[in-house]
Write a protein that holds these residues in place. Structure first.
Motif, PDB file in Angstrom:
ATOM      1  N   HIS A   1      -6.341   4.511  -9.631  1.00 15.58           N
ATOM      2  CA  HIS A   1      -7.265   4.012  -8.599  1.00 15.58           C
ATOM      3  C   HIS A   1      -7.505   2.509  -8.702  1.00 15.58           C
ATOM      4  CE1 HIS A   1      -8.954   8.348  -7.936  1.00 15.58           C
ATOM      5  NE2 HIS A   1      -7.783   8.158  -7.379  1.00 15.58           N
TER       6      HIS A   1
ATOM      7  N   GLY B   1      -4.579   0.966  -3.805  1.00 17.50           N
ATOM      8  CA  GLY B   1      -4.719   1.851  -2.653  1.00 17.50           C
ATOM      9  C   GLY B   1      -6.093   1.834  -2.026  1.00 17.50           C
ATOM     10  N   GLN B   2      -6.291   2.818  -1.170  1.00 22.46           N
ATOM     11  CA  GLN B   2      -7.522   2.871  -0.376  1.00 22.46           C
ATOM     12  C   GLN B   2      -8.084   4.280  -0.319  1.00 22.46           C
ATOM     13  OE1 GLN B   2      -6.279   1.413   3.474  1.00 22.46           O
ATOM     14  NE2 GLN B   2      -6.421  -0.726   2.782  1.00 22.46           N
TER      15      GLN B   2
ATOM     16  N   PHE C   1       1.319  12.906  -7.466  1.00 25.92           N
ATOM     17  CA  PHE C   1       0.236  13.705  -8.046  1.00 25.92           C
ATOM     18  C   PHE C   1      -0.046  14.941  -7.185  1.00 25.92           C
ATOM     19  CE2 PHE C   1      -4.640  13.891  -8.244  1.00 25.92           C
ATOM     20  CZ  PHE C   1      -4.645  14.802  -9.280  1.00 25.92           C
TER      21      PHE C   1
ATOM     22  N   PRO D   1      -8.270  18.132  -7.502  1.00 21.69           N
ATOM     23  CA  PRO D   1      -9.661  17.771  -7.799  1.00 21.69           C
ATOM     24  C   PRO D   1     -10.336  17.122  -6.588  1.00 21.69           C
ATOM     25  CG  PRO D   1      -8.154  16.174  -8.755  1.00 21.69           C
ATOM     26  CD  PRO D   1      -7.300  17.250  -8.159  1.00 21.69           C
TER      27      PRO D   1
ATOM     28  N   ARG E   1       0.307   8.549  -5.238  1.00 17.42           N
ATOM     29  CA  ARG E   1      -0.633   9.656  -4.973  1.00 17.42           C
ATOM     30  C   ARG E   1       0.124  10.904  -4.528  1.00 17.42           C
ATOM     31  NH1 ARG E   1      -4.664  10.514  -0.214  1.00 17.42           N
ATOM     32  NH2 ARG E   1      -6.109  12.043  -1.089  1.00 17.42           N
TER      33      ARG E   1
ATOM     34  N   SER F   1     -16.021  10.729  -8.704  1.00 17.21           N
ATOM     35  CA  SER F   1     -15.157  11.285  -9.759  1.00 17.21           C
ATOM     36  C   SER F   1     -14.690  10.207 -10.739  1.00 17.21           C
ATOM     37  CB  SER F   1     -13.941  11.976  -9.141  1.00 17.21           C
ATOM     38  OG  SER F   1     -13.284  11.098  -8.247  1.00 17.21           O
TER      39      SER F   1
ATOM     40  N   HIS G   1     -10.839   6.800   2.295  1.00 15.99           N
ATOM     41  CA  HIS G   1     -11.679   6.885   3.502  1.00 15.99           C
ATOM     42  C   HIS G   1     -13.145   6.970   3.090  1.00 15.99           C
ATOM     43  CE1 HIS G   1      -7.839   8.026   5.308  1.00 15.99           C
ATOM     44  NE2 HIS G   1      -8.379   7.689   6.456  1.00 15.99           N
TER      45      HIS G   1
ATOM     46  N   SER H   1     -14.605  10.080   1.849  1.00 15.83           N
ATOM     47  CA  SER H   1     -14.299  10.527   0.487  1.00 15.83           C
ATOM     48  C   SER H   1     -15.342  10.051  -0.519  1.00 15.83           C
ATOM     49  CB  SER H   1     -12.916  10.012   0.054  1.00 15.83           C
ATOM     50  OG  SER H   1     -11.904  10.561   0.848  1.00 15.83           O
TER      51      SER H   1
ATOM     52  N   ALA I   1       1.165   2.721  -3.321  1.00 16.76           N
ATOM     53  CA  ALA I   1       0.020   3.540  -3.741  1.00 16.76           C
ATOM     54  C   ALA I   1       0.167   4.942  -3.169  1.00 16.76           C
ATOM     55  CB  ALA I   1      -1.283   2.888  -3.263  1.00 16.76           C
TER      56      ALA I   1
ATOM     57  N   ARG J   1       0.827  -1.210   0.000  1.00 17.72           N
ATOM     58  CA  ARG J   1       0.000   0.000   0.000  1.00 17.72           C
ATOM     59  C   ARG J   1       0.867   1.268   0.000  1.00 17.72           C
ATOM     60  NH1 ARG J   1      -3.601   2.644   3.526  1.00 17.72           N
ATOM     61  NH2 ARG J   1      -3.787   4.669   2.487  1.00 17.72           N
TER      62      ARG J   1
ATOM     63  N   PHE K   1     -15.120   6.221  -6.047  1.00 18.83           N
ATOM     64  CA  PHE K   1     -15.374   7.664  -6.053  1.00 18.83           C
ATOM     65  C   PHE K   1     -16.355   8.086  -7.155  1.00 18.83           C
ATOM     66  CE2 PHE K   1     -10.820   7.162  -4.756  1.00 18.83           C
ATOM     67  CZ  PHE K   1     -11.086   7.218  -3.404  1.00 18.83           C
TER      68      PHE K   1
HETATM   69  C1  HEM Z   1      -9.086  12.652 -11.185  1.00 19.79           C
HETATM   70  C2  HEM Z   1      -9.126  13.217 -10.031  1.00 19.79           C
HETATM   71  C3  HEM Z   1      -8.825  12.488  -8.758  1.00 19.79           C
HETATM   72  C4  HEM Z   1      -9.576  12.511  -7.626  1.00 19.79           C
HETATM   73  C5  HEM Z   1     -10.860  13.297  -7.416  1.00 19.79           C
HETATM   74  C6  HEM Z   1      -8.931  11.652  -6.669  1.00 19.79           C
HETATM   75  C7  HEM Z   1      -9.382  11.436  -5.390  1.00 19.79           C
HETATM   76  C8  HEM Z   1      -8.856  10.511  -4.516  1.00 19.79           C
HETATM   77  C9  HEM Z   1      -9.340  10.252  -3.197  1.00 19.79           C
HETATM   78  C10 HEM Z   1     -10.507  10.976  -2.537  1.00 19.79           C
HETATM   79  C11 HEM Z   1      -8.591   9.264  -2.664  1.00 19.79           C
HETATM   80  C12 HEM Z   1      -8.747   8.638  -1.280  1.00 19.79           C
HETATM   81  C13 HEM Z   1      -8.260   9.563  -0.182  1.00 19.79           C
HETATM   82  C14 HEM Z   1      -8.687   9.063   1.172  1.00 19.79           C
HETATM   83  O1  HEM Z   1      -9.879   9.137   1.451  1.00 19.79           O
HETATM   84  O2  HEM Z   1      -7.820   8.597   1.945  1.00 19.79           O
HETATM   85  C15 HEM Z   1      -7.619   8.873  -3.646  1.00 19.79           C
HETATM   86  C16 HEM Z   1      -6.708   7.864  -3.481  1.00 19.79           C
HETATM   87  C17 HEM Z   1      -5.718   7.599  -4.386  1.00 19.79           C
HETATM   88  N1  HEM Z   1      -5.457   8.308  -5.534  1.00 19.79           N
HETATM   89 FE1  HEM Z   1      -6.654   9.664  -6.417  1.00 19.79          FE
HETATM   90  N2  HEM Z   1      -7.805  11.135  -7.222  1.00 19.79           N
HETATM   91  C18 HEM Z   1      -7.692  11.618  -8.499  1.00 19.79           C
HETATM   92  C19 HEM Z   1      -6.649  11.378  -9.361  1.00 19.79           C
HETATM   93  C20 HEM Z   1      -5.537  10.642  -9.052  1.00 19.79           C
HETATM   94  C21 HEM Z   1      -4.326  10.615  -9.815  1.00 19.79           C
HETATM   95  C22 HEM Z   1      -4.068  11.466 -11.060  1.00 19.79           C
HETATM   96  C23 HEM Z   1      -3.483   9.748  -9.201  1.00 19.79           C
HETATM   97  C24 HEM Z   1      -2.083   9.365  -9.554  1.00 19.79           C
HETATM   98  C25 HEM Z   1      -1.614   9.366 -10.757  1.00 19.79           C
HETATM   99  C26 HEM Z   1      -4.186   9.211  -8.064  1.00 19.79           C
HETATM  100  C27 HEM Z   1      -3.708   8.236  -7.237  1.00 19.79           C
HETATM  101  C28 HEM Z   1      -4.354   7.772  -6.116  1.00 19.79           C
HETATM  102  C29 HEM Z   1      -3.883   6.637  -5.343  1.00 19.79           C
HETATM  103  C30 HEM Z   1      -2.715   5.740  -5.677  1.00 19.79           C
HETATM  104  C31 HEM Z   1      -4.741   6.537  -4.245  1.00 19.79           C
HETATM  105  C32 HEM Z   1      -4.625   5.547  -3.094  1.00 19.79           C
HETATM  106  C33 HEM Z   1      -3.647   6.129  -2.079  1.00 19.79           C
HETATM  107  C34 HEM Z   1      -3.382   5.271  -0.863  1.00 19.79           C
HETATM  108  O3  HEM Z   1      -3.871   4.169  -0.747  1.00 19.79           O
HETATM  109  O4  HEM Z   1      -2.610   5.742   0.002  1.00 19.79           O
HETATM  110  N3  HEM Z   1      -5.406   9.808  -7.972  1.00 19.79           N
HETATM  111  N4  HEM Z   1      -7.777   9.659  -4.760  1.00 19.79           N
END
Ligand code: HEM
Length: 348
Positions: A200, A203-204, A70, A170, A67, A288, A206, A209, A63, A60, A286
Motif C-alpha cells: 500500500h 496505488g489508489q 494477490f 480480507p 494487487r 486494516s 476508492h 473503501s 500497482a 498506476r 485503510f
Molecule cells: C491486508 C489486507 C489487505 C486489505 C484489507 C487490502 C485492501 C485494499 C483496498 C480496499 C484497496 C483499494 C481498493 C479500491 O477501493 O479501489 C487496496 C488497494 C491496493 N492493494 Fe490492498 N489490501 C490488503 C492487502 C494487500 C496485499 C497483500 C497486496 C499485494 C501484495 C495489496 C496490494 C494493493 C495495491 C497495489 C493496491 C492499489 C491498487 C491500484 O491502485 O490499482 N493489498 N487494497
C-alpha cells in the motif's frame, strides 16, 4: 411420466460432470523457474517489454498488477480465476465481488496474452502471465530493488465465483485479529501480513473503501490527513485517493499538510518501505493498515520495516513468491486459456 425436481437436478449434475470430463484439461505439476525456456523462447522478455511500455504510460497500472496477483492467488490459488468475465454459464465471477472494487490491468494482460499466443499458441497460462507481469511491475516501481525469479507451470482454472472472493479476501474495515486469521488460513504469518501490506505504498483506493476512517479519532488517524481525505472524498461520486500521501496533488498537500510538501513526489507509485513510516505517523488510508499498530507482534514488524528498507525489499519479494505459489484446490483441473477473460469451452 413426470420426473421429480430432485431427479431432474441429479440428471443435470451428471450431464454437467460428463461434459466437464470431456473438456480438455490437466492437473498442474511442480512449478519451476525457467519453465518456458524451451516451450516458448523469449516469453519473459515479451511480458517485460509490454509491462515497461504500459508503466511508461501510467505507473498506476503496476500497482493494479500487484494487487491482481494477490486477489487471484488468495482465491482458489493462482489460477487466473480473477481474470474471468461474466458469462451465460457463470454470471457472477470473482470480478463482481464488492471486495474486488477497483481491480484493473485486465486489458494489459489480454494484450500480453495475445502477443504470447502469436508467438507460442496454447503454451503459456494466463495465471503465469499475471505473475510475470506483477513481478516486472514490482521491479520497475521499486527501481529494481524488489526482484525475484518466478516459478511457473500454473494452469488456468474453470471456476470463478464472486461469493468465494468475498469470503476469502480480507476487508479494509477488518481489525488486526481478523486479518491475522484471514492470512493464517492461507498459511501466512503475522510478519508476512505486515510485509505484504507494504504494497500500500503504491496505488489508489476508492473513498468507499475507507469511509470509517473519515470519522476515526485522532489516535487512529492524524487529523490533518483526515481533513485531506474529507476534502477529497465529496468530490465526485466515490472518487479515488492515492494510498500514499506523497503521491497526492501538491496543492492539496500544501493546504492540509504543509509540513509534508517536501515529500511530495513528481513520479508517483514508488514501491518502498514508506508505508511503514506513514503507518507509524497515522497517515494511511485503510483501517486494516492502521489496525496493525494495535497488535504487539505486528507493531514490532511495522517498526522493523520502517527502519530497514532493504530488508523489506527482500522480504516483500520472498512473500510475493510465496503468494504466487498458492495452489489450486486439491484435485482441480485446468487448461491453457486462449483468452484470459474466458474459458476455452462452455462447461454446460
Ligand atoms: C491486508 C489486507 C489487505 C486489505 C484489507 C487490502 C485492501 C485494499 C483496498 C480496499 C484497496 C483499494 C481498493 C479500491 O477501493 O479501489 C487496496 C488497494 C491496493 N492493494 Fe490492498 N489490501 C490488503 C492487502 C494487500 C496485499 C497483500 C497486496 C499485494 C501484495 C495489496 C496490494 C494493493 C495495491 C497495489 C493496491 C492499489 C491498487 C491500484 O491502485 O490499482 N493489498 N487494497
Amino acid at each position: 411420466m413426470k420426473l421429480s425436481a430432485a431427479v431432474l437436478l441429479a440428471l443435470v449434475a451428471v450431464q454437467a460432470a460428463v461434459l466437464l470430463a470431456a473438456v480438455p484439461s490437466a492437473q498442474a505439476g511442480e512449478l519451476q523457474v525457467g519453465y518456458y525456456n524451451k516451450k516458448c523462447k523469449g516469453l519473459e522478455n515479451v511480458v517485460k517489454w509490454n509491462v515497461i511500455k504500459a508503466l511508461k504510460a501510467n505507473r498506476r497500472t503496476g500497482a493494479a498488477l500487484i494487487r491482481l496477483l494477490f486477489h487471484d492467488c488468495f482465491v482458489r490459488g493462482c489460477d487466473g480465476s480473477v481474470l474471468l468475465d461474466a458469462s451465460y454459464d457463470n454470471p457472477h465471477p470473482e470480478k463482481e465481488a464488492p471486495v474486488n472494487i477497483g481491480l484493473a490491468a485486465f486489458d494489459l494482460l489480454e494484450e500480453i496474452k495475445a502477443a504470447v499466443e502469436k508467438r507460442c499458441p496454447g503454451v503459456v497460462s494466463c495465471s503465469d502471465l499475471l505473475i510475470y507481469a506483477a513481478r516486472d511491475a514490482a521491479s520497475i516501481l521499486s527501481n529494481g530493488h524488489v526482484h525475484f525469479d518466478v516459478p511457473a507451470g500454473r494452469l488456468d482454472g474453470f471456476v470463478s465465483k464472486a461469493e468465494e472472493a468475498q469470503a476469502e479476501l480480507p476487508d479494509s474495515a477488518h481489525d488486526a485479529q481478523k486479518l491475522i486469521d484471514n492470512f493464517a488460513r492461507k498459511n501466512f504469518t503475522v510478519e508476512e501480513l505486515v510485509i505484504l501490506s507494504g504494497a500500500h505504498s503504491i496505488g489508489q483506493g476508492h473513498c468507499s473503501s475507507f469511509t470509517g476512517r473519515l470519522s476515526e479519532p485522532a489516535n487512529q488517524i492524524t487529523p490533518a490527513y483526515r481533513n485531506l481525505l474529507n476534502y477529497k472524498c465529496p468530490q465526485g461520486s466515490n472518487p479515488t485517493v492515492d494510498n500514499n500521501v506523497r503521491d497526492e496533488d501538491y496543492d492539496v498537500v500544501a493546504r492540509f499538510m504543509p509540513g509534508f510538501v517536501s515529500r511530495v513526489r513528481k513520479i508517483p507509485d514508488f514501491l518502498d518501505n514508506s508505508y511503514y513510516h506513514n503507518n507509524l505517523a497515522k497517515i494511511v488510508t485503510f483501517h486494516s493498515d492502521w489496525t496493525l499498530l494495535t497488535h504487539k507482534e505486528a507493531f514490532g514488524h511495522v517498526k522493523e520495516y520502517a527502519e530497514n528498507g532493504t530488508l523489506w525489499d527482500e522480504d516483500f519479494a520472498e512473500s510475493l513468491v510465496k503468494l504466487s505459489e498458492l495452489p489450486m484446490p486439491a484435485g482441480s483441473k485446468g487448461e491453457i486459456r486462449k483468452k484470459c477473460s474466458v474459458i476455452n469451452h462452455r462447461l454446460y
